[in-house]
Design a protein around this motif. Sequence first.
Motif, PDB file in Angstrom:
ATOM      1  N   GLN A   1       0.694  -1.141  -0.105  1.00 30.12           N
ATOM      2  CA  GLN A   1      -0.018  -0.091  -0.131  1.00 30.12           C
ATOM      3  C   GLN A   1       0.786   1.363   0.146  1.00 30.12           C
ATOM      4  OE1 GLN A   1      -3.363  -0.213  -0.428  1.00 30.12           O
ATOM      5  NE2 GLN A   1      -2.727  -2.567  -0.744  1.00 30.12           N
ATOM      6  N   TRP A   2       1.728   1.333   0.823  1.00 27.95           N
ATOM      7  CA  TRP A   2       2.847   2.299   0.773  1.00 27.95           C
ATOM      8  C   TRP A   2       3.367   2.650  -0.632  1.00 27.95           C
ATOM      9  CZ3 TRP A   2       7.673   2.385   4.540  1.00 27.95           C
ATOM     10  CH2 TRP A   2       8.253   3.682   4.608  1.00 27.95           C
ATOM     11  N   VAL A   3       3.849   1.861  -1.232  1.00 29.44           N
ATOM     12  CA  VAL A   3       4.428   2.197  -2.826  1.00 29.44           C
ATOM     13  C   VAL A   3       3.283   2.651  -3.555  1.00 29.44           C
ATOM     14  CG1 VAL A   3       6.232   0.458  -2.633  1.00 29.44           C
ATOM     15  CG2 VAL A   3       4.037  -0.166  -3.616  1.00 29.44           C
ATOM     16  N   ASN A   4       1.884   2.258  -3.315  1.00 25.39           N
ATOM     17  CA  ASN A   4       0.950   2.873  -4.117  1.00 25.39           C
ATOM     18  C   ASN A   4       0.304   4.073  -3.545  1.00 25.39           C
ATOM     19  OD1 ASN A   4       0.137   0.841  -6.571  1.00 25.39           O
ATOM     20  ND2 ASN A   4       0.683  -0.663  -4.519  1.00 25.39           N
ATOM     21  N   GLY A   5       0.918   4.735  -2.696  1.00 23.18           N
ATOM     22  CA  GLY A   5       0.547   6.213  -2.316  1.00 23.18           C
ATOM     23  C   GLY A   5      -0.643   5.984  -1.081  1.00 23.18           C
ATOM     24  N   VAL A   6      -1.048   4.668  -0.626  1.00 21.40           N
ATOM     25  CA  VAL A   6      -1.858   4.659   0.499  1.00 21.40           C
ATOM     26  C   VAL A   6      -1.318   5.327   1.914  1.00 21.40           C
ATOM     27  CG1 VAL A   6      -3.558   3.325   1.839  1.00 21.40           C
ATOM     28  CG2 VAL A   6      -2.874   2.869  -0.689  1.00 21.40           C
ATOM     29  N   ASN A   7      -2.213   6.143   2.580  1.00 23.71           N
ATOM     30  CA  ASN A   7      -1.477   6.779   3.647  1.00 23.71           C
ATOM     31  C   ASN A   7      -1.148   6.069   5.053  1.00 23.71           C
ATOM     32  OD1 ASN A   7      -1.746   9.288   2.593  1.00 23.71           O
ATOM     33  ND2 ASN A   7      -3.799   9.760   3.197  1.00 23.71           N
TER      34      ASN A   7
END
Length: 294
Positions: free
Chosen positions: A38-44
């Motif tokens: 999720q981090w690499v996809n911009g999820v907070n």
Amino acid sequence: MSATVHKGGAPYYYVPGPSRHPMMAAFGLFFVILGAGQWVNGVNWGPYAVAFGLVWWLVVLKQWFGEAIRESESGLYSDRIDLSFRWSMAWFIFSEVMFFASFFGALYWARVHSVPALGNFENALLWPDFKAIWPSMQAGATASPAGTVEPFKIMGPWPIPTINTALLLTSGVTLTIAHHALRENLRGRCITFMWATVILGTVFLGVQGYEYYHAYVDLNLKLTSGIYGSTFFMLTGFHGMHVFVGMLMLLFITLRLQKGHFTPERHFGLEGAAWYWHFVDVVWLGLYIVVYWM
């Protein structure tokens, strides 16, 4: 069911009872992988999931390893267990060899096949300004004709990678001295050189952190810098992670040595960590030649 322990000696083969540790460790790693994705996809909430998973995982490992240390120090591990540990560590290192072989293979395929194929006649009509040359082979061949990759400079072997090579090779020497010192029952000398190895590994990681800063700020070399950037950071980054894990192994072995653990006759904990560290050294030598010089 645990093996019966006979008075005055270790069991033929000690089998611990059912443990919660594998399931709990897997629970923590689930959040690490989920959060990283999720981090690499911009999820907070991605970074927080990674942090939670890592903390959970480390707490479980502390409990798990502490239990194994208590079993070892209480004399439950026989020669059969020692042999199992050796085979297990050997197969683990073999799996790591194949792990890095896949990344070296990706680098080889990109350089020898993929990039030259993009320079064939058909693609030349679509991208007439594209240079089908690996960036380290010609200066200025790092920009994308379509503007999807910003121009960047490559990371050469001097001075940062060469300094790190010297640090790792020196750490291999200090670790070997420490191992021989323990075999000769020179515990104080062993501990001194183990601490030297841990410090050298820590300095290596610090220098690599500076290398990444230099790459991003001064060279504009990023993970998004085409196939060169992705293979560079994947190979060096995963190697750095392995150095960090190996440094932690050596740190905990050193702390155990200071508590009086291990003897000249039985010290596979140190030997296993040394195998892993020497493997990391060999992988770095391959990286140093293939990534920085070629």
